[in-house]
Motif scaffolding. Structure first.
Motif, PDB file in Angstrom:
ATOM      1  N   ARG A  94      14.788 -33.934  15.110  1.00 55.69           N
ATOM      2  CA  ARG A  94      15.030 -33.820  16.544  1.00 55.69           C
ATOM      3  C   ARG A  94      16.449 -33.322  16.819  1.00 55.69           C
ATOM      4  NH1 ARG A  94      12.459 -39.631  18.509  1.00 55.69           N
ATOM      5  NH2 ARG A  94      10.254 -39.010  18.492  1.00 55.69           N
TER       6      ARG A  94
ATOM      7  N   LEU B   3      16.744 -29.599  15.869  1.00 56.66           N
ATOM      8  CA  LEU B   3      16.057 -28.792  16.871  1.00 56.66           C
ATOM      9  C   LEU B   3      16.943 -28.633  18.107  1.00 56.66           C
ATOM     10  CD1 LEU B   3      13.555 -27.328  17.959  1.00 56.66           C
ATOM     11  CD2 LEU B   3      12.636 -29.577  18.604  1.00 56.66           C
TER      12      LEU B   3
ATOM     13  N   THR C 124      12.242 -33.569  23.156  1.00 57.50           N
ATOM     14  CA  THR C 124      12.366 -33.787  21.713  1.00 57.50           C
ATOM     15  C   THR C 124      12.216 -35.256  21.325  1.00 57.50           C
ATOM     16  OG1 THR C 124      14.776 -33.810  21.873  1.00 57.50           O
ATOM     17  CG2 THR C 124      13.736 -31.726  21.274  1.00 57.50           C
TER      18      THR C 124
ATOM     19  N   CYS D 228       8.286 -30.968  16.045  1.00 55.03           N
ATOM     20  CA  CYS D 228       9.637 -30.423  15.841  1.00 55.03           C
ATOM     21  C   CYS D 228       9.551 -29.104  15.072  1.00 55.03           C
ATOM     22  CB  CYS D 228      10.520 -31.418  15.087  1.00 55.03           C
ATOM     23  SG  CYS D 228      11.083 -32.814  16.074  1.00 55.03           S
TER      24      CYS D 228
ATOM     25  N   TRP E 286      10.568 -25.450  16.546  1.00 50.17           N
ATOM     26  CA  TRP E 286      11.531 -24.647  15.789  1.00 50.17           C
ATOM     27  C   TRP E 286      11.000 -23.220  15.643  1.00 50.17           C
ATOM     28  CZ3 TRP E 286      16.340 -25.819  13.916  1.00 50.17           C
ATOM     29  CH2 TRP E 286      16.891 -24.933  12.988  1.00 50.17           C
TER      30      TRP E 286
END
Length: 174
Positions: free
Chosen positions: A66, A69, A123, A131, A135
């Motif tokens: 998280r 990201l 997130t 995640c 991405w």
């Protein structure tokens, strides 16, 4: 308010604070945090000034995903928005205004790409797989693309020409 449920074990988390979770960080001592009572090192923070969880508890691997990201994909997009052109000279307040709007657009774009609602596109609510998906969804995307998406709608490309209004009676079935 209901306690968040740990996605790993299904147990309701308990409310604690930063003294327990971050004993080495006195600046976080009073921060409310929901921690799983079964899984070790699994927790989630709260919305500022509340005891409302940001999402669901996460273990170290998910928290790291998280964070990455956010720091490498999401935050650079909205933070750099004022420098992407089209805004003219901005003072400090103007930069903040553009960044706030950009952050909403980035999350809207990501929600659309992932097939989520804006409310569930956060997130702190993401699983490890989400995640990874986020991405990939943001890889190579510029803020200019997101701004165009917001302006012209998902799936539509700007044509460079304005649409004309139909003349009186034009396009109306008789």
């Amino acid at each position: 308010m209901a306690a968040p449920i740990c996605p790993t074990c299904g147990t309701a988390a308990r409310l604690t604070d930063g003294r327990e979770i971050y004993p080495h960080r006195p600046d976080l001592a009073d921060k409310p945090i929901w921690a799983c009572t079964v899984c070790e090192d699994t927790y989630v923070g709260c919305h500022p000034g509340t005891e409302e969880p940001l999402g669901f508890p996460a273990d170290a691997a998910l928290r790291e995903a998280r964070i990455l990201l956010h720091h490498r994909r999401i935050d650079p997009l909205w933070k750099d928005a004022p420098r992407t052109g089209g805004y003219g000279r901005l003072d400090a307040e103007g930069i903040k205004t553009v960044q706030r709007a950009a952050r909403v657009r980035v999350y809207g774009f990501l929600a659309a790409r992932m097939g989520l609602t804006r409310e569930t596109c956060h997130t702190a609510m993401f699983t490890l797989e989400q995640c990874r998906e986020a991405w990939t969804a943001l890889k190579g995307v510029s803020y200019g693309e997101i701004r165009d998406w917001a302006k012209f709608g998902e799936g539509r490309k700007p044509t460079g020409r304005k649409r004309r209004a139909p003349a009186s009676g034009e396009g109306v079935a008789a």
